[in-house]
Structure formats: structure tokens, C-alpha cells
Design a protein around this motif. Structure first.
Motif, PDB file in Angstrom:
ATOM      1  N   UNK A 196      26.569  25.319  44.774  1.00 21.78           N
ATOM      2  CA  UNK A 196      26.908  26.558  44.081  1.00 21.78           C
ATOM      3  C   UNK A 196      26.169  26.633  42.758  1.00 21.78           C
ATOM      4  N   UNK A 197      25.749  27.857  42.375  1.00 21.45           N
ATOM      5  CA  UNK A 197      24.966  28.006  41.154  1.00 21.45           C
ATOM      6  C   UNK A 197      25.812  27.737  39.923  1.00 21.45           C
ATOM      7  N   UNK A 198      27.085  28.178  39.949  1.00 27.89           N
ATOM      8  CA  UNK A 198      27.951  27.954  38.787  1.00 27.89           C
ATOM      9  C   UNK A 198      29.384  27.709  39.227  1.00 27.89           C
ATOM     10  N   UNK A 199      30.163  27.226  38.271  1.00 27.14           N
ATOM     11  CA  UNK A 199      31.561  26.912  38.552  1.00 27.14           C
ATOM     12  C   UNK A 199      32.325  28.176  38.931  1.00 27.14           C
ATOM     13  N   UNK A 200      33.184  28.059  39.948  1.00 28.46           N
ATOM     14  CA  UNK A 200      34.028  29.183  40.354  1.00 28.46           C
ATOM     15  C   UNK A 200      35.227  29.236  39.412  1.00 28.46           C
ATOM     16  N   UNK A 201      35.443  30.398  38.789  1.00 35.04           N
ATOM     17  CA  UNK A 201      36.551  30.509  37.831  1.00 35.04           C
ATOM     18  C   UNK A 201      37.893  30.443  38.539  1.00 35.04           C
ATOM     19  N   UNK A 202      38.925  30.107  37.770  1.00 32.44           N
ATOM     20  CA  UNK A 202      40.271  30.066  38.347  1.00 32.44           C
ATOM     21  C   UNK A 202      40.655  31.433  38.899  1.00 32.44           C
ATOM     22  N   UNK A 203      40.206  32.506  38.211  1.00 33.76           N
ATOM     23  CA  UNK A 203      40.548  33.858  38.675  1.00 33.76           C
ATOM     24  C   UNK A 203      39.894  34.151  40.022  1.00 33.76           C
ATOM     25  N   UNK A 204      38.620  33.803  40.161  1.00 29.21           N
ATOM     26  CA  UNK A 204      37.937  34.062  41.436  1.00 29.21           C
ATOM     27  C   UNK A 204      38.579  33.277  42.563  1.00 29.21           C
ATOM     28  N   UNK A 205      38.934  32.047  42.255  1.00 28.49           N
ATOM     29  CA  UNK A 205      39.585  31.223  43.271  1.00 28.49           C
ATOM     30  C   UNK A 205      40.914  31.862  43.673  1.00 28.49           C
ATOM     31  N   UNK A 206      41.642  32.366  42.681  1.00 26.32           N
ATOM     32  CA  UNK A 206      42.912  33.012  42.980  1.00 26.32           C
ATOM     33  C   UNK A 206      42.740  34.273  43.793  1.00 26.32           C
TER      34      UNK A 206
END
Ligand SMILES: [Zn+2]
Length: 61
Positions: free
Chosen positions: A4-14
Motif C-alpha cells: 500500500x502507498x500509505x497508511x489506511x486511516x482509522x476512518x477509512x478502515x471503519x
């Protein structure tokens, strides 16, 4: 290996997991012994399905 290019935010994961909730299994009363069973299955207690005995009763009552 692809990463993955960047960390997945907690919001996106949610947001992705918003549709992952489990639903309770629907239960109906067996017409023969009135035990709670899943619809369209042979009763595990008395072995009846659609008014006929299909399997041997586990708990004859
Ligand atoms: Zn039954």
C-alpha cells in the motif's frame, strides 16, 4: 511485493467495515415439538421436517 502507498486511516478502515456487522440467526418453532430451529431444516430434537419424521430423534419427546 506490492505494498500500500500509505497508511489506511482509522476512518477509512471503519468505513470499509461499516457493512461487516453480523445478523442474528432467524429461528422458528418446530411444528412438532416447538423447539427453536432454523427455518427449512430438520428439527434436531425430534427429527421432523414438514410434518414427517426424517431422522431419528435425538431427544424423543
Ligand atoms: Zn421438533
Amino acid at each position: 511485493m506490492a505494498n500500500p502507498k500509505r497508511k489506511l486511516s482509522r476512518a477509512s478502515k471503519g468505513h470499509r467495515r461499516a457493512h461487516l456487522a453480523l445478523t442474528r440467526a432467524q429461528l422458528v418453532r418446530c411444528t412438532h415439538c416447538s423447539a427453536m430451529i432454523k427455518p427449512h431444516t430438520v428439527c434436531g430434537d425430534c427429527g421432523y421436517y414438514r410434518g414427517r419424521q426424517i431422522t431419528l430423534a435425538a431427544n424423543p419427546s
